[in-house]
Design a protein around this motif. Structure first.
Motif, PDB file in Angstrom:
ATOM      1  N   ALA A 151     -18.588  41.229  -0.136  1.00 20.99           N
ATOM      2  CA  ALA A 151     -17.571  41.803   0.749  1.00 20.99           C
ATOM      3  C   ALA A 151     -16.186  41.249   0.424  1.00 20.99           C
ATOM      4  O   ALA A 151     -16.014  40.044   0.223  1.00 20.99           O
ATOM      5  CB  ALA A 151     -17.921  41.515   2.201  1.00 20.99           C
TER       6      ALA A 151
ATOM      7  N   TYR B 163     -18.007  41.618   7.054  1.00 16.93           N
ATOM      8  CA  TYR B 163     -18.691  41.972   8.304  1.00 16.93           C
ATOM      9  C   TYR B 163     -19.032  40.635   8.962  1.00 16.93           C
ATOM     10  O   TYR B 163     -19.760  39.826   8.394  1.00 16.93           O
ATOM     11  CB  TYR B 163     -19.940  42.773   7.940  1.00 16.93           C
TER      12      TYR B 163
ATOM     13  N   SER C 112     -30.545  44.842   7.487  1.00 15.86           N
ATOM     14  CA  SER C 112     -29.535  43.799   7.385  1.00 15.86           C
ATOM     15  C   SER C 112     -28.211  44.537   7.289  1.00 15.86           C
ATOM     16  O   SER C 112     -28.071  45.436   6.445  1.00 15.86           O
ATOM     17  CB  SER C 112     -29.787  42.969   6.121  1.00 15.86           C
TER      18      SER C 112
ATOM     19  N   SER D 182     -25.220  44.226   6.052  1.00 13.15           N
ATOM     20  CA  SER D 182     -24.525  44.413   4.773  1.00 13.15           C
ATOM     21  C   SER D 182     -25.330  45.263   3.784  1.00 13.15           C
ATOM     22  O   SER D 182     -24.789  45.734   2.787  1.00 13.15           O
ATOM     23  CB  SER D 182     -24.200  43.050   4.152  1.00 13.15           C
TER      24      SER D 182
ATOM     25  N   ARG E 132     -24.113  48.800   2.647  1.00  5.60           N
ATOM     26  CA  ARG E 132     -23.098  48.972   1.592  1.00  5.60           C
ATOM     27  C   ARG E 132     -23.728  49.006   0.217  1.00  5.60           C
ATOM     28  O   ARG E 132     -23.156  49.553  -0.723  1.00  5.60           O
ATOM     29  CB  ARG E 132     -22.040  47.852   1.707  1.00  5.60           C
TER      30      ARG E 132
HETATM   31  O1  PMV Z   1     -25.890  41.438   6.488  1.00  5.00           O
HETATM   32  P1  PMV Z   1     -25.992  40.001   6.886  1.00  5.00           P
HETATM   33  O2  PMV Z   1     -26.593  39.852   8.242  1.00  5.00           O
HETATM   34  O3  PMV Z   1     -26.667  39.180   5.827  1.00  5.00           O
HETATM   35  O4  PMV Z   1     -24.486  39.402   7.039  1.00  5.00           O
HETATM   36  C1  PMV Z   1     -23.598  39.320   5.958  1.00  5.00           C
HETATM   37  C2  PMV Z   1     -22.426  38.491   6.318  1.00  5.00           C
HETATM   38  C3  PMV Z   1     -21.463  38.164   5.175  1.00  5.00           C
HETATM   39  O5  PMV Z   1     -22.140  38.130   3.943  1.00  5.00           O
HETATM   40  C4  PMV Z   1     -20.874  36.780   5.436  1.00  5.00           C
HETATM   41  C5  PMV Z   1     -20.296  39.145   5.114  1.00  5.00           C
HETATM   42  C6  PMV Z   1     -20.563  40.511   4.506  1.00  5.00           C
HETATM   43  O6  PMV Z   1     -19.858  41.434   4.908  1.00  5.00           O
HETATM   44  O7  PMV Z   1     -21.416  40.650   3.614  1.00  5.00           O
END
Ligand code: PMV
Length: 341
Positions: A23, A27, A147, A149, A152
């Motif tokens: 990212a 997020y 999850s 992210s 994306r």
């Molecule tokens: O998708 P998760 O729950 O693994 O959260 C990702 C959080 C960050 O990697 C820190 C930010 C992002 O947008 O990927």
């Protein structure tokens, strides 16, 4: 063993490949924990390294089984993945159990998260195995439930994840990912692995704790929409300096929200700061290099591909950096074998 026509009909399998994403606008924080709806939008670059390959077979057994890198998954992962499979079965209207076999190419101990590529590959392979075709936008909404992210990683190159509408009725129709037009903008990302062992706090827990206790969280979130607009425009015109400046500010201010939580969540280590110093020194020497940091101690350095070797050399000389990886923009999720996605 005898096999009848019915058994053969329901036996099917599919394989999908997905890549991790990094990212540039993070997020960080959910407004709905069940549906995994974010407080803000985010934007990432899908990488061309460390793909996850996931095979899903259905109709061969009584209960779901989950294997990661050839070994049965631990209890927490199994619960998370079987919950996700239940969701896929609700959507597809199927009921057979699934055998999931997921192989990650991230080097062990590299400290790089694989949940984004993991759930993107699982969403695509599971839908295909259950013979259900979803358009990419809908696939991203599904992957998001595994999850955040992961939504994306359904798309390649640069990708935005829309937060969706927070006004009633409560639904997740508007929270999906889609590609960001990027022309020929093709920066390098040098990932510096900082020694530090496993994650002390999961990003899932840390973001919730930050939302609930950090006085800096709301001011951080309030600035995201404007930065997203500026970032999209900068990507469109291939403006590495502007992309880098916004990304670095976004990541450091996200970590500031965590440092102000009660108690603080601190992923930054001495080695992380040493990489930030090296990036600042590169910039002072005329190299366009900008840092971003996820929920961990590692640093990803965005730079011009013509400078990637120099940047990788500068960070790999640091005593706390155990490895460096160079990534570029990578592909979206693809079903490589089995029923059509
Ligand atoms: O998708 P998760 O729950 O693994 O959260 C990702 C959080 C960050 O990697 C820190 C930010 C992002 O947008 O990927």
């Amino acid at each position: 063993m005898s096999t009848d026509a019915t058994t053969l009909d329901i036996e099917t399998g599919a394989t999908a490949v997905a890549h991790p994403n990094m990212a540039l606008i993070k997020y960080w924080g959910k407004r709905d924990r069940d549906l995994i709806l974010p407080v803000t939008g985010s934007l990432s670059m899908t990488l061309d390294i460390f793909p996850t390959t996931t095979r899903v077979r259905v109709g061969e057994q009584e209960a779901d089984t989950i294997a990661l890198d050839g070994r049965p998954a631990d209890e927490v992962t199994t619960r998370r993945v079987t919950g996700f499979l239940r969701l896929v079965r609700d959507i597809t209207g199927r009921h057979e159990a699934a055998a999931v076999d997921s192989v990650n190419s991230v080097p062990t101990g590299a400290g790089l998260a694989s949940s984004a590529s993991g759930f993107a590959a699982l969403a695509a392979a599971a839908c295909a195995a259950y013979d259900h075709s979803l358009p990419p936008r809908e696939l991203s909404r599904l992957a998001r439930r595994g999850s955040g992210s992961a939504c994306r990683s359904v798309f390649g190159d640069f990708v935005v994840w829309h937060p969706g509408d927070s006004r009633p009725p409560r639904d997740d129709l508007g929270s999906y990912a889609e590609p960001v037009p990027a022309g020929d903008f093709d920066p390098a990302m040098v990932i510096a692995i900082v020694d530090g062992g496993g994650k002390a706090v999961s990003s899932r827990k840390a973001m919730q704790h930050t939302v609930e206790t950090s006085p800096f969280y709301l001011p951080w979130a309030a600035g995201i929409a404007a930065d997203l607009e500026r970032m999209r425009a900068a990507i469109g015109r291939g403006d590495l300096q502007e992309v880098g400046r916004i990304a670095e500010h976004n990541a450091l201010s996200m970590h500031a929200t965590m440092l102000a939580a009660r108690p603080a969540v601190r992923y930054l280590q001495a080695g992380t700061l040493a990489v930030l110093d090296a990036v600042a020194a590169l910039r002072a020497g005329g190299i366009d290099a900008y840092a971003t940091i996820d929920a961990g101690p590692n640093v990803a350095v965005l730079c011009d591909p013509r400078d990637e070797i120099r940047v990788a050399r500068a960070v790999s000389e640091l005593p706390d950096v155990s490895a460096t990886h160079i990534a570029h923009r990578g592909p979206g999720t693809t079903v490589t074998a089995g029923a059509a996605a």
